[in-house]
Design an enzyme around this catalytic site. Structure first.
Site, PDB file in Angstrom:
ATOM      1  CB  SER A  59      -0.704   0.063   1.276  1.00 63.59           C
ATOM      2  OG  SER A  59      -1.496   1.243   1.499  1.00 63.59           O
TER       3      SER A  59
ATOM      4  CE1 TYR B 245      -4.152  -2.120   4.816  1.00 68.43           C
ATOM      5  CE2 TYR B 245      -3.611   0.367   4.034  1.00 68.43           C
ATOM      6  CZ  TYR B 245      -3.799  -0.957   3.672  1.00 68.43           C
ATOM      7  OH  TYR B 245      -3.741  -1.350   2.458  1.00 68.43           O
TER       8      TYR B 245
END
Length: 350
Positions: A142, A167
């Site tokens: 990501s 995350y």
């Protein structure tokens, strides 16, 4: 080839299955169908892939009624024994690992979910790839790994060691874990740092989806950091095209890698990390106006401060991916948003 696609009821995973079934490959899709967001959307994607909801039960294969070369299994990647059995039964040649717990803000509310899915689940995938001698593992990283990095555009050749969300930290951990397995066991691994993927069948926790719902229902939208933000939006078709190019191009050792001046995106092991984005950030306020035009309706905006775990801007340097696999995204943001709005109106019958 026999290919495993994890997260196949998810946004990117669904499109990967749809694209790969058009080839001669044999595809197995896997998803735990968790309730992070509306499961009806996940079942809707599966239905589009020829998988009927009524046939789905845990750890049981379902044959697609659309694609003879596709079958689906509902499985939790935290069940290491089942994952090992899956790989033993199928002897996958390559793996596209899209399954993960997504969302920056949710990682503040429910951090345990990220440890379970993004760390434990990824570990079991790595172990299964090791035991099965998989030819290539492609996995979802990501843009969130860049965190506090201020140099724009974000480059895979720069360090990414200061994430601002759990995350992002778990995605960086995935890259480190993959490198260890590439180094120890000679497993080709490629991590893809996705930049704000959007389009039809997208995730309902994303801003473009939330804003569309709110505007059409006459509700206000929350605009964070007073609108002073940028995102490198990437249309789903461009993403899938890039992922498949990478899948077909297994990572190889960088023969020029220098441990005295190490390149963060490659290694002496068969390991690569790439940015996959549009490479053209859109201002938040411009995004809202483009969405308003596509919807034919004005938004009521409520300005909010910056949210914890968020970043002001993302911008992908995709030159490495362009050089290695000829990745060239060609969907402009206005076109992509119109495609999404058209799907949204049809799907929700508006």
């Amino acid at each position: 080839m026999k290919i495993l696609v994890t997260g196949s009821a998810g946004f990117i995973g669904y499109y990967m299955v749809k694209k790969l079934t058009g080839r001669s490959d044999e595809i197995v899709g896997l998803d735990n169908i968790n309730d992070y967001y509306d499961v009806n959307l996940k079942y809707g994607r599966l239905k589009e892939s020829g998988i009927d909801k009524e046939q789905i039960s845990e750890n049981t294969y379902v044959q697609s009624n659309c694609y003879p070369n596709y079958q689906f299994i509902q499985m939790d990647l935290n069940d290491g024994d089942q994952v090992r059995r899956l790989f033993k039964d199928h002897q996958f040649d390559r793996v596209v690992h899209m399954a993960a717990q997504a969302g920056v803000r949710y990682s503040i509310e429910n951090p345990q979910a990220y440890l379970n899915s993004n760390l434990n689940g990824f570990f079991y995938i790595l172990e299964a790839c090791r035991e099965a001698h998989v030819e290539h593992l492609v996995y979802a990283s990501s843009s969130s790994v860049y965190g506090l990095n201020g140099k724009m555009p974000f480059s895979v050749h720069d360090g990414a060691d200061h994430p601002v969300s759990l995350y992002g930290a778990t995605k960086k951990a995935n890259e480190l874990m993959a490198h260890a397995y590439s180094q120890l066991y000679n497993i080709p691994t490629t991590g893809l740092r996705f930049f704000t993927v959007y389009g039809p069948w997208g995730r309902p926790d994303m801003a473009y989806f939330l804003f569309t719902e709110a505007i059409l229902n006459g509700k206000p939208i929350e605009v964070f950091n007073q609108g002073d933000m940028q995102r490198d939006f990437t249309y789903i078709d461009d993403i899938v095209s890039g992922v498949i190019k990478v899948l077909d191009h297994p990572a190889a050792p960088n023969q020029n890698w220098d441990n005295q001046a190490p390149d963060a995106a490659s290694s002496s092991a068969p390991y690569r990390v790439y940015n996959i984005g549009r490479g053209s950030p859109v201002n938040l306020m411009d995004f809202i106006h483009i969405l308003e035009d596509a919807l034919g309706k004005k938004a009521e905006m409520r300005m909010r401060p910056m949210q914890p775990g968020d970043v002001i801007a993302t911008w992908a340097d995709t030159s490495a991916l362009e050089k290695d696999v000829q990745y060239h995204p060609d969907t402009d943001f206005e076109t992509g948003i119109r495609e999404f709005v058209s799907w949204y109106r049809e799907y929700y019958q508006i």
